[in-house]
Design an enzyme around this catalytic site. Sequence first.
Site, PDB file in Angstrom:
ATOM      1  N   TYR B 156       0.835  -1.208   0.000  1.00 39.21           N
ATOM      2  CA  TYR B 156       0.000   0.000   0.000  1.00 39.21           C
ATOM      3  C   TYR B 156       0.875   1.266   0.000  1.00 39.21           C
ATOM      4  O   TYR B 156       0.640   2.206  -0.775  1.00 39.21           O
ATOM      5  CB  TYR B 156      -0.897  -0.039   1.241  1.00 39.21           C
ATOM      6  CG  TYR B 156      -1.935   1.046   1.339  1.00 39.21           C
ATOM      7  CD1 TYR B 156      -3.116   0.977   0.599  1.00 39.21           C
ATOM      8  CD2 TYR B 156      -1.751   2.131   2.199  1.00 39.21           C
ATOM      9  CE1 TYR B 156      -4.079   1.972   0.715  1.00 39.21           C
ATOM     10  CE2 TYR B 156      -2.710   3.126   2.319  1.00 39.21           C
ATOM     11  CZ  TYR B 156      -3.881   3.038   1.582  1.00 39.21           C
ATOM     12  OH  TYR B 156      -4.823   4.018   1.697  1.00 39.21           O
ATOM     13  N   LYS B 160       1.098   4.128  -2.857  1.00 42.10           N
ATOM     14  CA  LYS B 160       0.763   5.521  -2.542  1.00 42.10           C
ATOM     15  C   LYS B 160       1.972   6.440  -2.733  1.00 42.10           C
ATOM     16  O   LYS B 160       1.829   7.585  -3.165  1.00 42.10           O
ATOM     17  CB  LYS B 160       0.225   5.626  -1.111  1.00 42.10           C
ATOM     18  CG  LYS B 160      -1.122   4.909  -0.893  1.00 42.10           C
ATOM     19  CD  LYS B 160      -2.216   5.456  -1.801  1.00 42.10           C
ATOM     20  CE  LYS B 160      -3.603   4.959  -1.383  1.00 42.10           C
ATOM     21  NZ  LYS B 160      -4.655   5.477  -2.301  1.00 42.10           N
TER      22      LYS B 160
END
Lengths: 75, 247
Positions: B156, B160
Amino acid sequence: MSVENKVKGIIADQLEVGIDKLTLDTTFEDIDADSLDIVELVMALEEEFDLEISDQEIENIKTVGDVVRYIESKV
Amino acid sequence: MELKGKTAIITGASRGIGRATALALAKAGANVVINYTSNELKAAAVKEQIENDGGSAVIFKADVTEYKQCEALVQCAIDHFNRVDILINNAGITRDNLLARMKPEEWREVIDTNLSGVYNCCRAVMRPLLKQKSGGRIINIASVAGIHGNSGQANYAAAKGGVISFTKSLAKELGSRNVTVNAVAPGFIETEMTEALSGQVKEQVLSRIALGRFGQPEDVADLVLFLASSAAYITGQVIVVDGSLSM
């Protein structure tokens, strides 16, 4: 309308330059076109003439005449 | 903050931050395209709420990991509202795991949705946005994990972090066309995504937030609305909305 006039019209429109300033020898540098201008021009040409122009072919385009000859060879 | 006559596409808008953002932009007058992947009922409920408040919205199912579907999403905006001015890349998933346990598909799914999905939607919107010659706004929902990293979220955080660098690059590419591109980095926002975390983790996080509460989707939507409307001279930035969690 000839390909040449059509192409000049699109270039004039896209790059906001007077069509009377464009000759076959005019380079895109002459009319201050940056790389994104060229991409936008290519998108407009692709739409108008219903063709796909590869990245490699874009690199070979330096003058208005290059565009005209390229389009003429494709349509 | 006036968005009358503007059209906004919001990915993953059936719930959470996407939903709150869709409601906020619609309230400011924007025509809204509510994208969803699975939850048609919830997407329809967002549309209904917007219409009840006098706004206009349409729902469109598209998986952001598929480029063709992103093209169809953009076409939906043009078909319904004749233009597209604002793109909010919000669709995101988590597949949390310590790297020692992280399966290749957990890595891939998160990168596909959270990073490649942003490429797909931005790429699909490029042609109409440039052709309109009227500027535009792209806002990518990143995360504080993309700035600072987070244990159990290597996938993640990588996605990001990628979104943040993508945002800065695109801001440089599109600045001359008056298209601003910014990233918003939320901290702990109370949504279905964070609901799954254990009470112990939540307590720990809460103790680090100076404002003493978790964020609400509306807290993020407020910032997105600002970036989508009045923030004309802000581009290539990452703005943190986390109540000081990452300070």
